[in-house]
Design a protein around this motif. Structure first.
Motif, short mmCIF file in Angstrom:
data_model
loop_
_atom_site.label_atom_id
_atom_site.label_comp_id
_atom_site.label_asym_id
_atom_site.label_seq_id
_atom_site.Cartn_x
_atom_site.Cartn_y
_atom_site.Cartn_z
N UNK A 1 128.59 17.11 -61.74
CA UNK A 1 128.53 15.81 -62.41
C UNK A 1 127.11 15.39 -62.76
N UNK A 2 126.09 16.19 -62.46
CA UNK A 2 124.71 15.83 -62.78
C UNK A 2 124.48 15.72 -64.28
N UNK A 3 123.59 14.81 -64.67
CA UNK A 3 123.24 14.71 -66.08
C UNK A 3 122.26 15.81 -66.50
N UNK A 4 121.48 16.33 -65.57
CA UNK A 4 120.46 17.33 -65.89
C UNK A 4 120.85 18.70 -65.32
N UNK A 5 120.47 19.77 -66.01
CA UNK A 5 120.75 21.11 -65.49
C UNK A 5 119.82 21.45 -64.32
N UNK A 6 120.21 22.43 -63.53
CA UNK A 6 119.42 22.83 -62.36
C UNK A 6 118.01 23.26 -62.77
N UNK A 7 117.87 23.85 -63.95
CA UNK A 7 116.58 24.35 -64.40
C UNK A 7 115.55 23.25 -64.60
N UNK A 8 116.01 21.98 -64.68
CA UNK A 8 115.07 20.88 -64.89
C UNK A 8 114.33 20.51 -63.62
N UNK A 9 114.86 20.87 -62.47
CA UNK A 9 114.21 20.51 -61.21
C UNK A 9 112.84 21.19 -61.13
N UNK A 10 111.83 20.40 -60.80
CA UNK A 10 110.48 20.93 -60.72
C UNK A 10 109.73 20.88 -62.04
N UNK A 11 110.44 20.65 -63.14
CA UNK A 11 109.80 20.53 -64.46
C UNK A 11 109.69 19.05 -64.87
N UNK A 12 110.77 18.32 -64.71
CA UNK A 12 110.67 16.87 -64.89
C UNK A 12 110.12 16.28 -63.59
N UNK A 13 109.70 15.03 -63.62
CA UNK A 13 109.18 14.41 -62.41
C UNK A 13 110.30 14.30 -61.36
N UNK A 14 109.89 14.15 -60.12
CA UNK A 14 110.86 14.02 -59.03
C UNK A 14 111.79 12.83 -59.27
N UNK A 15 111.22 11.71 -59.75
CA UNK A 15 112.03 10.51 -60.00
C UNK A 15 113.08 10.77 -61.08
N UNK A 16 112.67 11.42 -62.19
CA UNK A 16 113.62 11.72 -63.26
C UNK A 16 114.71 12.66 -62.75
N UNK A 17 114.33 13.65 -61.96
CA UNK A 17 115.32 14.58 -61.42
C UNK A 17 116.36 13.84 -60.58
N UNK A 18 115.89 12.95 -59.71
CA UNK A 18 116.83 12.22 -58.85
C UNK A 18 117.70 11.27 -59.66
N UNK A 19 117.11 10.59 -60.64
CA UNK A 19 117.89 9.68 -61.48
C UNK A 19 118.88 10.44 -62.36
N UNK A 20 118.58 11.70 -62.65
CA UNK A 20 119.51 12.53 -63.41
C UNK A 20 120.78 12.86 -62.67
#
Length: 379
Positions: A66-85
């Protein structure tokens, strides 16, 4: 006198008796939000069986389905964006049924069901719409979350007949599983996510959905219904900042329109530094996709706050300068939405001066709609 004295004592005892019963009231209040409706016999339908609309990035691997972002985004976007995703804002599921009662069974990711400026229904609830005989989407019901695991009736006693439904997922929480419960004898048809190119919104907490009263009342959801078009919501509370790492994700979406609405999280210097590179990043990958740049809304009490008004003025000027520079460099397909009218002019359309109420989201949708129609018009 003796009789009077005994009367006083009797009144005091009675009063003490009443006070002794008062602690029961908070217990009743604590249970007030829980559904006591007995659960009927139900057949449960797991939404993973036919998919979510508003879930971008196709079949790219995800840590949570159900995540809005793919796993590959982790570590590339900021930690806050990853969590909000991990929030499900903007996602919905569609189905048809002739059931007269609809239930939901879902597991939330976080126990915090509400925020100071977002109700539990909006942050962690489900929001059901039904299509009426005229083909219009009409609100039908919501869940009222009271724990991480919600198993509740959404609506009952509906008039019979086959109709289509659209169920919006929570704005400010994630989901780990979601099932729709219907009577065993009810007809059920899953409706797959539409394949039309979506409108893609990249923005702030306002895009994310604060402070709508329920998930279907964000401007992105309203516009999805009005324009009959899939929508991707990439709003990240406090973290919509025109980041190149998010741009790398945006270009992976086969979009009909990109809406860049990040100014509420930026100042003028950041706008001048980041807007032009983001637009060029999108245009290099998607030469023909319209891009709509959106000015900052004005806080509804900024008429009292000179420094806040200066901030808005500076942001607006910076974005207009970027727009003119991009056009001067030959970048085409750009559209522009001024911010002063986004929340109206009466100060009544925000919960806290910054985040729209339902009235504010309707007003925003009214401002976005004609420009998006122009972007979507056949060329």
């Amino acid at each position: 006198m003796r009789t009077f004295g005994w009367s006083i004592i009797a009144i005091c005892i009675a009063s003490l008796g009443l006070h002794a019963q008062e602690p029961a009231a908070p217990r009743r209040q604590a249970n007030a939000g829980k559904r006591s409706t007995p659960e009927p016999a139900l057949s449960w339908h797991d939404v993973k069986g036919w998919g979510l609309e508003g879930r971008a990035f196709g079949e790219m691997e995800r840590k949570n389905w159900f995540d809005r972002l793919p796993a590959a985004a982790e570590g590339k976007v900021t930690k806050a964006v990853w969590q909000l995703g991990q929030d499900t804002s903007g996602m919905l599921v569609r189905f048809k049924t002739d059931a007269t009662v609809i239930w939901a069974n879902y597991q939330l990711r976080r126990p915090n069901l509400a925020l100071p400026n977002i109700t539990a229904i909006a942050a962690s609830g489900l929001d059901l719409y039904a299509k009426d005989p005229k083909g219009q989407w009409r609100w039908a019901g919501v869940t009222r979350p009271n724990s991480k695991h919600v198993r509740q009736e959404i609506i009952k006693g509906m008039s019979p007949g086959m109709r289509e439904y659209m169920l919006y997922l929570p704005i400010k929480n994630g989901i780990e599983k979601l099932e729709i419960g219907l009577p065993p004898d009810a007809k059920f048809e899953p409706v797959a996510p539409r394949t039309e190119k979506p409108i893609v919104f990249y923005g702030t907490s306002i895009t994310h959905g604060a402070s709508a009263s329920r998930p279907g009342m964000t401007h992105t959801a309203i516009l999805g219904r009005r324009l009959d078009r899939p929508v991707i919501n990439l709003g990240f509370s406090g973290n919509g900042r025109m980041d190149a790492a998010v741009g790398d994700l945006l270009v992976k979406i086969d979009a009909a329109v990109y809406v860049i609405d990040c100014l509420p999280n930026m100042n003028a210097d950041a706008v001048r530094r980041k807007c032009i590179p983001l637009v060029k990043q999108l245009r290099a990958a998607k030469p023909d996709v319209p891009i709509l740049l959106v000015e900052d809304r004005r806080n509804t009490n900024s008429w009292l706050l000179p420094e806040r008004n200066k901030h808005h003025d500076a942001n607006h000027l910076a974005l207009r300068e970027c727009m003119e520079k991009l056009k001067a460099e030959g970048i085409t397909g750009l559209h522009y939405l001024p911010g002063d009218a986004l929340l109206g002019d009466d100060g009544e359309a925000a919960t806290d001066g910054s985040h729209p109420s339902d009235l504010g989201f309707v007003r925003q949708a009214d401002q976005f709609e004609p420009l998006l129609k122009a972007c979507l018009a056949p060329k």
